[in-house]
Motif scaffolding. Sequence first.
Motif, PDB file in Angstrom:
ATOM      1  N   TYR A  42       0.859  -1.192   0.000  1.00 56.47           N
ATOM      2  CA  TYR A  42       0.000   0.000   0.000  1.00 56.47           C
ATOM      3  C   TYR A  42       0.886   1.231   0.000  1.00 56.47           C
ATOM      4  O   TYR A  42       1.853   1.321   0.778  1.00 56.47           O
ATOM      5  CB  TYR A  42      -0.895   0.011   1.239  1.00 56.47           C
ATOM      6  CG  TYR A  42      -1.612   1.330   1.457  1.00 56.47           C
ATOM      7  CD1 TYR A  42      -2.790   1.625   0.773  1.00 56.47           C
ATOM      8  CD2 TYR A  42      -1.104   2.271   2.345  1.00 56.47           C
ATOM      9  CE1 TYR A  42      -3.450   2.839   0.968  1.00 56.47           C
ATOM     10  CE2 TYR A  42      -1.757   3.477   2.554  1.00 56.47           C
ATOM     11  CZ  TYR A  42      -2.927   3.764   1.857  1.00 56.47           C
ATOM     12  OH  TYR A  42      -3.571   4.960   2.067  1.00 56.47           O
ATOM     13  N   ASN A  43       0.568   2.179  -0.884  1.00 52.68           N
ATOM     14  CA  ASN A  43       1.276   3.454  -0.956  1.00 52.68           C
ATOM     15  C   ASN A  43       0.240   4.533  -1.282  1.00 52.68           C
ATOM     16  O   ASN A  43      -0.328   4.554  -2.370  1.00 52.68           O
ATOM     17  CB  ASN A  43       2.362   3.417  -2.022  1.00 52.68           C
ATOM     18  CG  ASN A  43       3.245   4.639  -1.988  1.00 52.68           C
ATOM     19  OD1 ASN A  43       2.799   5.744  -1.681  1.00 52.68           O
ATOM     20  ND2 ASN A  43       4.517   4.448  -2.329  1.00 52.68           N
ATOM     21  N   MET A  44      -0.014   5.402  -0.294  1.00 54.51           N
ATOM     22  CA  MET A  44      -1.076   6.385  -0.464  1.00 54.51           C
ATOM     23  C   MET A  44      -0.781   7.393  -1.567  1.00 54.51           C
ATOM     24  O   MET A  44      -1.686   8.089  -2.040  1.00 54.51           O
ATOM     25  CB  MET A  44      -1.321   7.132   0.861  1.00 54.51           C
ATOM     26  CG  MET A  44      -0.206   8.042   1.309  1.00 54.51           C
ATOM     27  SD  MET A  44      -0.669   9.020   2.774  1.00 54.51           S
ATOM     28  CE  MET A  44      -2.069   9.955   2.150  1.00 54.51           C
ATOM     29  N   PHE A  45       0.462   7.463  -2.009  1.00 53.05           N
ATOM     30  CA  PHE A  45       0.833   8.419  -3.031  1.00 53.05           C
ATOM     31  C   PHE A  45       0.767   7.827  -4.434  1.00 53.05           C
ATOM     32  O   PHE A  45       1.087   8.520  -5.415  1.00 53.05           O
ATOM     33  CB  PHE A  45       2.250   8.947  -2.773  1.00 53.05           C
ATOM     34  CG  PHE A  45       2.439   9.524  -1.399  1.00 53.05           C
ATOM     35  CD1 PHE A  45       1.889  10.753  -1.071  1.00 53.05           C
ATOM     36  CD2 PHE A  45       3.139   8.820  -0.430  1.00 53.05           C
ATOM     37  CE1 PHE A  45       2.056  11.282   0.196  1.00 53.05           C
ATOM     38  CE2 PHE A  45       3.312   9.338   0.833  1.00 53.05           C
ATOM     39  CZ  PHE A  45       2.769  10.583   1.159  1.00 53.05           C
ATOM     40  N   SER A  46       0.387   6.541  -4.544  1.00 53.83           N
ATOM     41  CA  SER A  46       0.346   5.876  -5.852  1.00 53.83           C
ATOM     42  C   SER A  46      -1.086   5.581  -6.247  1.00 53.83           C
ATOM     43  O   SER A  46      -2.006   5.585  -5.436  1.00 53.83           O
ATOM     44  CB  SER A  46       1.146   4.576  -5.812  1.00 53.83           C
ATOM     45  OG  SER A  46       2.500   4.816  -5.533  1.00 53.83           O
ATOM     46  N   SER A  47      -1.245   5.305  -7.522  1.00 50.44           N
ATOM     47  CA  SER A  47      -2.539   4.888  -8.030  1.00 50.44           C
ATOM     48  C   SER A  47      -2.331   3.663  -8.920  1.00 50.44           C
ATOM     49  O   SER A  47      -1.592   3.743  -9.914  1.00 50.44           O
ATOM     50  CB  SER A  47      -3.191   6.018  -8.832  1.00 50.44           C
ATOM     51  OG  SER A  47      -4.448   5.599  -9.339  1.00 50.44           O
ATOM     52  N   PRO A  48      -2.897   2.499  -8.562  1.00 47.40           N
ATOM     53  CA  PRO A  48      -3.729   2.307  -7.368  1.00 47.40           C
ATOM     54  C   PRO A  48      -2.890   2.329  -6.089  1.00 47.40           C
ATOM     55  O   PRO A  48      -1.688   2.055  -6.111  1.00 47.40           O
ATOM     56  CB  PRO A  48      -4.333   0.925  -7.605  1.00 47.40           C
ATOM     57  CG  PRO A  48      -3.295   0.217  -8.418  1.00 47.40           C
ATOM     58  CD  PRO A  48      -2.705   1.256  -9.310  1.00 47.40           C
ATOM     59  N   ALA A  49      -3.542   2.630  -4.966  1.00 49.75           N
ATOM     60  CA  ALA A  49      -2.834   2.680  -3.694  1.00 49.75           C
ATOM     61  C   ALA A  49      -2.456   1.285  -3.212  1.00 49.75           C
ATOM     62  O   ALA A  49      -1.383   1.090  -2.634  1.00 49.75           O
ATOM     63  CB  ALA A  49      -3.693   3.389  -2.635  1.00 49.75           C
TER      64      ALA A  49
END
Length: 696
Positions: free
Chosen positions: A419-426
């Motif tokens: 999980y990475n809140m700065f990426s898409s998808p997270a």
Amino acid sequence: MNNYTVVGAVIAGLLGTLPAHAVDSVDETVIVQAARVEKDIKDVPQSMDVLTSEDINTQRYRTVADAIKTIPNMTLSDIAGDYNYIQVRGLPRNLEQANVPIYVDGVPQTSLYGLNLSLVDVESIEFLRGPQGNIYGSNARDGIIVITTKQPANEPTANVKVGAANYNEKSAQVLASSAIIDDELSAKIAINHLTRDGFVDNTHLGKPVDDKTQNNVAISFHWTPDSDWSASLYMDYGETEGGAYPYVPDATKPNRGDDLKTAMDVEGLFDQTSKGLALNLGWDAHPEWALSSVTGYRSLKTYGRFDADLAVTPTAMSSLVDTWLDEEDYFQEFRLTSTPGALPVDWIAGAAYYKVTENNRNRAAMTATNMDLTRVAGDFSRDTYTAYVDALWRFAPTWSVNVGGRYTKENYEIDSAFYNMFSSPAQTQGSYSTDYGKFLPKLAISKDFGRDHTVYTSYGEGLLSGGGSWMAEETTTSGQRLGYGKTYAPETSEVVEIGYKSYWIDRTVIANINLFDARVKNYQYAYPDAGNNTRIASIQEVLSRGIEGSISALLTEAWQAALRFGFNDAKITQVDGYTGASMAQGNRVPYAPEHNIHLETTYFAHLSEDWSFTPSMSVSHYGDVAQDGQGKKFQDPYWIVNANLDFTYRDDYSIRLWGANLTDERYQTYSVNWAGTDYSTYGEPLRFGVDLEAKF
């Protein structure tokens, strides 16, 4: 004449005025377990050193790390978090696996964590350099450490030791043993406690970074129902609590004697519990051969927290990293062994199964809000199946050949989530699995010159497992996230040795020396690319050549000394542009000294009819240590001096005054570049204290 020479001369002069007393017993032959059976160390055609319980006690080694620092061409960086990052002959370590496993009573421990076992209950430690894949299996790419614990005594005995030292250290040890059924069943318990303040101060929080509290207990039983059967059960439990990650900014690099200081706004934590058992069964089924079984279990649960930027930042920007590690290992081995010397050919054959499972998590979060920025989860299992055979044939009166081979089959599976809140998808998730097999040969030829001199040459191969990283996510060349851990291939090693082992002067002196050519093939080097994605470079070959040796001597009936030395020239090959940014071709492999020399001496003297005096001293010198792969940062050569003064009353009570790192050196053990700033960890500063011991 330098200061060390003057001090040595003064000490020698003072000791020469004391009445000596003879060592109680001199074991003229050093017996080791390296070949999985008891053998004279001279008859084992490979490079190794051994420390006995007497060595451990006399030189006051308390952990495996203490002992490793005295062994030629073997290095353990004092990295925060108690990692098993051991380097042999300067060869590089792996991304996420130990390339030097530790065997405790025949059970492998290949975890990167929980390395620093207490030595209160140890009978001997054997350090084997070179690939031991034939006898000891995969992951012994560069060597192994074999620890044998003390067997319970038939007679009731007890030993109690308490100690105090600077940095507010307090310690206590209890070792008690007795027969439950005379000459048949005996039991032993060993308890160890240690607490101390940290060596590095966090000036922002006003408390030490790396304080430590450690508790260990071990219980063992030894059963011999008759002369043909034996069983040993060893069970241990340990807890470690304290701080972690004592990184000091290089901008404030300390000089000798300076305090170690840093500033971080998140308090580091390191909590670990471990438990395990080793069950050994033996049956002398025939005068010429025996059957044995080794069953092992190990569990490690670790939690760590550290400041994400290792610095003080505004409250709104402060972040932390939490890591949870949950590992369970299972091991089973059966082997048949011939009685040494009973036949023209000594042989051993066996099969083993080893299963490692881990359920690990990691997250980076904002300190103020506890909001996750990134999360990683990895559940993996590794199943290893092995079968091996080893034979020593004395084909002429003074010649022997040792031939062996091991086949290893491994299955690896991992389920990952990132999980990475700065990426898409997270959120991404995925699975990866692989399996492979490898045959590892071994060959050695030995020539005896009389009873006490042997020359040998040997060749061996080792294997380090492949798999997938649980921490780093696999991506495409364009940076697309694939949801499973970064994959890496197996590594192999090849080592050629030429050695000489001998006894001298009625076996009061033992000496060995060897030349080696060691190569790691397909080294899996992790590095960040231009987009800060983790990449794996398959470096074709890492080469180390050098020399190592040791001499142990009973100089007189009261004076013992040992000299150990090693030199290596470990170089790595550049494979692509990205790798070259962090690992330049032809430079030294980081974190291992190019040479180390260790000298220790012990004297036994009577002060009166009731009192005896045993001083001991050790001096170690370490050469240049590269702290990066570009050849830009080095730890300069340094000395470490330790001393012990032991006063004993009637062999029952003793007082020991001790000091470690007496010149208070400041030497870097590991360096990182974190967010553009260089940080380093340092070896232990000057330590001194007193131990009180009573035997019953």
